[in-house]
Design a protein around this motif. Structure first.
Motif, PDB file in Angstrom:
ATOM      1  N   LYS A 169       0.675  -1.289  -0.156  1.00 29.83           N
ATOM      2  CA  LYS A 169      -0.045  -0.011  -0.038  1.00 29.83           C
ATOM      3  C   LYS A 169       0.887   1.376  -0.056  1.00 29.83           C
ATOM      4  N   PHE A 170       1.787   0.994  -0.880  1.00 33.53           N
ATOM      5  CA  PHE A 170       2.664   2.363  -0.843  1.00 33.53           C
ATOM      6  C   PHE A 170       2.225   3.684  -1.718  1.00 33.53           C
ATOM      7  N   GLU A 171       1.848   4.700  -1.137  1.00 36.89           N
ATOM      8  CA  GLU A 171       1.414   5.806  -1.992  1.00 36.89           C
ATOM      9  C   GLU A 171       2.149   7.003  -1.681  1.00 36.89           C
ATOM     10  N   ILE A 172       2.895   7.452  -2.638  1.00 42.53           N
ATOM     11  CA  ILE A 172       4.055   8.420  -2.704  1.00 42.53           C
ATOM     12  C   ILE A 172       3.668   9.547  -1.944  1.00 42.53           C
ATOM     13  N   LYS A 173       2.382   9.994  -1.902  1.00 37.56           N
ATOM     14  CA  LYS A 173       2.019  11.367  -1.218  1.00 37.56           C
ATOM     15  C   LYS A 173       1.910  10.969   0.330  1.00 37.56           C
ATOM     16  N   SER A 174       1.898   9.828   0.842  1.00 41.04           N
ATOM     17  CA  SER A 174       1.908   9.697   2.112  1.00 41.04           C
ATOM     18  C   SER A 174       3.373   9.137   2.966  1.00 41.04           C
ATOM     19  N   VAL A 175       4.498   9.307   1.916  1.00 47.92           N
ATOM     20  CA  VAL A 175       5.882   8.665   2.246  1.00 47.92           C
ATOM     21  C   VAL A 175       6.755   9.977   2.494  1.00 47.92           C
ATOM     22  N   ILE A 176       7.693   9.768   3.407  1.00 50.79           N
ATOM     23  CA  ILE A 176       8.612  10.756   3.779  1.00 50.79           C
ATOM     24  C   ILE A 176      10.102  10.108   3.989  1.00 50.79           C
ATOM     25  N   MET A 177      11.047  10.686   3.361  1.00 52.75           N
ATOM     26  CA  MET A 177      12.348  10.013   3.791  1.00 52.75           C
ATOM     27  C   MET A 177      13.194  11.033   4.625  1.00 52.75           C
ATOM     28  N   VAL A 178      13.680  10.477   5.582  1.00 49.74           N
ATOM     29  CA  VAL A 178      14.210  11.355   6.756  1.00 49.74           C
ATOM     30  C   VAL A 178      15.767  10.912   6.929  1.00 49.74           C
ATOM     31  N   GLY A 179      16.569  11.955   6.720  1.00 46.88           N
ATOM     32  CA  GLY A 179      17.984  11.639   7.205  1.00 46.88           C
ATOM     33  C   GLY A 179      19.068  12.806   7.144  1.00 46.88           C
ATOM     34  N   ASP A 180      20.023  12.473   7.287  1.00 45.29           N
ATOM     35  CA  ASP A 180      21.090  13.626   7.759  1.00 45.29           C
ATOM     36  C   ASP A 180      21.925  13.852   6.672  1.00 45.29           C
ATOM     37  N   SER A 181      21.851  13.348   5.467  1.00 42.14           N
ATOM     38  CA  SER A 181      22.565  13.593   4.364  1.00 42.14           C
ATOM     39  C   SER A 181      22.123  14.243   3.329  1.00 42.14           C
ATOM     40  N   PRO A 182      22.371  15.387   2.773  1.00 42.15           N
ATOM     41  CA  PRO A 182      21.824  16.347   2.040  1.00 42.15           C
ATOM     42  C   PRO A 182      21.911  15.481   0.252  1.00 42.15           C
ATOM     43  N   ALA A 183      23.066  14.471   0.351  1.00 44.73           N
ATOM     44  CA  ALA A 183      23.301  13.890  -1.028  1.00 44.73           C
ATOM     45  C   ALA A 183      22.116  12.710  -0.995  1.00 44.73           C
ATOM     46  N   SER A 184      22.677  11.652  -0.361  1.00 45.62           N
ATOM     47  CA  SER A 184      21.985  10.304  -0.519  1.00 45.62           C
ATOM     48  C   SER A 184      20.521  10.322   0.043  1.00 45.62           C
ATOM     49  N   ASP A 185      20.464  11.070   1.097  1.00 44.30           N
ATOM     50  CA  ASP A 185      19.124  10.962   1.597  1.00 44.30           C
ATOM     51  C   ASP A 185      17.954  12.042   0.920  1.00 44.30           C
ATOM     52  N   ILE A 186      18.477  13.223   0.965  1.00 39.95           N
ATOM     53  CA  ILE A 186      17.577  14.213   0.410  1.00 39.95           C
ATOM     54  C   ILE A 186      17.408  14.048  -1.206  1.00 39.95           C
ATOM     55  N   LYS A 187      18.609  14.288  -1.767  1.00 37.66           N
ATOM     56  CA  LYS A 187      18.626  14.252  -3.131  1.00 37.66           C
ATOM     57  C   LYS A 187      18.130  13.079  -3.917  1.00 37.66           C
ATOM     58  N   GLY A 188      18.470  11.866  -3.190  1.00 35.28           N
ATOM     59  CA  GLY A 188      17.876  10.510  -3.394  1.00 35.28           C
ATOM     60  C   GLY A 188      16.372  10.504  -3.432  1.00 35.28           C
ATOM     61  N   ALA A 189      15.754  11.201  -2.473  1.00 35.61           N
ATOM     62  CA  ALA A 189      14.426  11.166  -2.209  1.00 35.61           C
ATOM     63  C   ALA A 189      13.773  12.085  -3.431  1.00 35.61           C
ATOM     64  N   ILE A 190      14.330  13.222  -3.657  1.00 37.84           N
ATOM     65  CA  ILE A 190      13.912  14.116  -4.584  1.00 37.84           C
ATOM     66  C   ILE A 190      13.920  13.745  -6.019  1.00 37.84           C
ATOM     67  N   TYR A 191      14.668  12.962  -6.347  1.00 41.24           N
ATOM     68  CA  TYR A 191      14.874  12.153  -7.518  1.00 41.24           C
ATOM     69  C   TYR A 191      13.888  11.069  -7.841  1.00 41.24           C
ATOM     70  N   SER A 192      13.190  10.782  -6.850  1.00 42.34           N
ATOM     71  CA  SER A 192      12.184   9.760  -6.846  1.00 42.34           C
ATOM     72  C   SER A 192      10.796  10.248  -6.419  1.00 42.34           C
ATOM     73  N   GLY A 193      10.729  11.805  -6.343  1.00 39.90           N
ATOM     74  CA  GLY A 193       9.515  12.151  -6.138  1.00 39.90           C
ATOM     75  C   GLY A 193       8.975  12.105  -4.685  1.00 39.90           C
ATOM     76  N   ILE A 194       9.948  11.657  -3.867  1.00 38.43           N
ATOM     77  CA  ILE A 194       9.277  11.557  -2.288  1.00 38.43           C
ATOM     78  C   ILE A 194       9.560  12.811  -1.601  1.00 38.43           C
ATOM     79  N   ASP A 195       8.763  13.049  -0.548  1.00 41.69           N
ATOM     80  CA  ASP A 195       9.011  14.349   0.371  1.00 41.69           C
ATOM     81  C   ASP A 195      10.290  14.047   1.221  1.00 41.69           C
ATOM     82  N   SER A 196      10.876  14.918   1.426  1.00 36.99           N
ATOM     83  CA  SER A 196      11.916  14.673   2.420  1.00 36.99           C
ATOM     84  C   SER A 196      12.181  15.556   3.664  1.00 36.99           C
ATOM     85  N   CYS A 197      12.912  15.168   4.729  1.00 39.82           N
ATOM     86  CA  CYS A 197      13.046  15.547   5.865  1.00 39.82           C
ATOM     87  C   CYS A 197      14.501  15.653   6.117  1.00 39.82           C
TER      88      CYS A 197
END
Length: 231
Positions: A169-197
């Motif tokens: 039941k993966f719905e992208i609008k209900s998913v968030i990626m959380v992490g301390d790395s601007p590259a692997s965590d945040i850019k990785g999420a952005i490239y996949s259309g996932i909100d990030s923290c």
């Protein structure tokens, strides 16, 4: 609101800095040297460079793990078996249970709210699972996506595609990626259309493009409930 939480482990949940320093001190002692912060900084410079190359797909994981210590000690005209030293370092690292302040209570609050939590980490699967077990928080996760098992590093959209394909039941609008790395965590999420923290574990590291930025991990709880972009 966010109901599926993809959370980085090192320096987001687990205190990797403390575990790394403690394990590195023991390696230095094994070789017969006296520990210094300069040694640790030199090692981290080599290690971080290798991990960046791995995340960009330039080198395989074995090169990172099996050459970082031999490369480091070679700076001081000391020759060690890179594979054996890595195995010893891994043994020490596996014993770590240090947590980022408030990370356990954050996970428990999220579970109380009915959130599904999945680790999303670049690293060695057995080490990450052992550390979570040692810390007594392994049962707070609904699953684990560790790059060694996934087959891709977290920066790659293929890593996040694997998560999507293996979370019910993966719905992208209900998913968030959380992490301390601007590259692997945040850019990785952005490239996949996932909100990030972006969790600013290191106050000297900035990130201007995350959906949210927090300075203490427990702030994540309110974000998952409000689903409202912070300033």
């Amino acid at each position: 609101m966010y109901n599926i939480i993809l959370v980085d482990l090192d320096n987001t949940i687990l205190d990797f800095d403390a575990a790394e320093e403690d394990s590195f001190r023991k390696i230095i002692s094994e070789v017969g040297l006296k520990y210094s912060d300069d040694f640790l900084r030199q090692y981290q410079k080599i290690n971080n460079s290798l991990w960046r190359k791995l995340e960009q797909g330039e080198i395989p994981r074995d090169i990172v793990l099996n050459t970082r210590f031999s490369d480091f000690f070679r700076l001081y005209d000391i020759y060690v078996d890179g594979i054996e030293t890595e195995q010893l370092f891994r043994f020490y690292l596996d014993e770590s249970s240090a947590l980022v302040p408030n990370s356990e209570i954050t996970l428990r609050k999220l579970k109380t709210l009915g959130k599904r939590i999945f680790s999303a980490s670049n690293g060695v699967y057995s080490t990450q699972v052992k550390r979570l077990t040692n810390a007594g928080i392994i049962d707070l996760f609904d699953g684990h996506f560790i790059s060694e098992k996934v087959g891709y590093e977290k920066l790659s959209p293929k890593f996040f595609d694997f998560c999507k394909d293996n979370i019910a039941k993966f719905e992208i609008k209900s998913v968030i990626m959380v992490g301390d790395s601007p590259a692997s965590d945040i850019k990785g999420a952005i490239y996949s259309g996932i909100d990030s923290c972006f969790y600013q574990h290191n106050k000297n590291i900035k990130c201007e493009y995350a959906t949210y930025t927090i300075t203490v991990i427990v702030e994540l709880v309110d974000i998952t409930q409000s689903h409202k972009k912070s300033g």
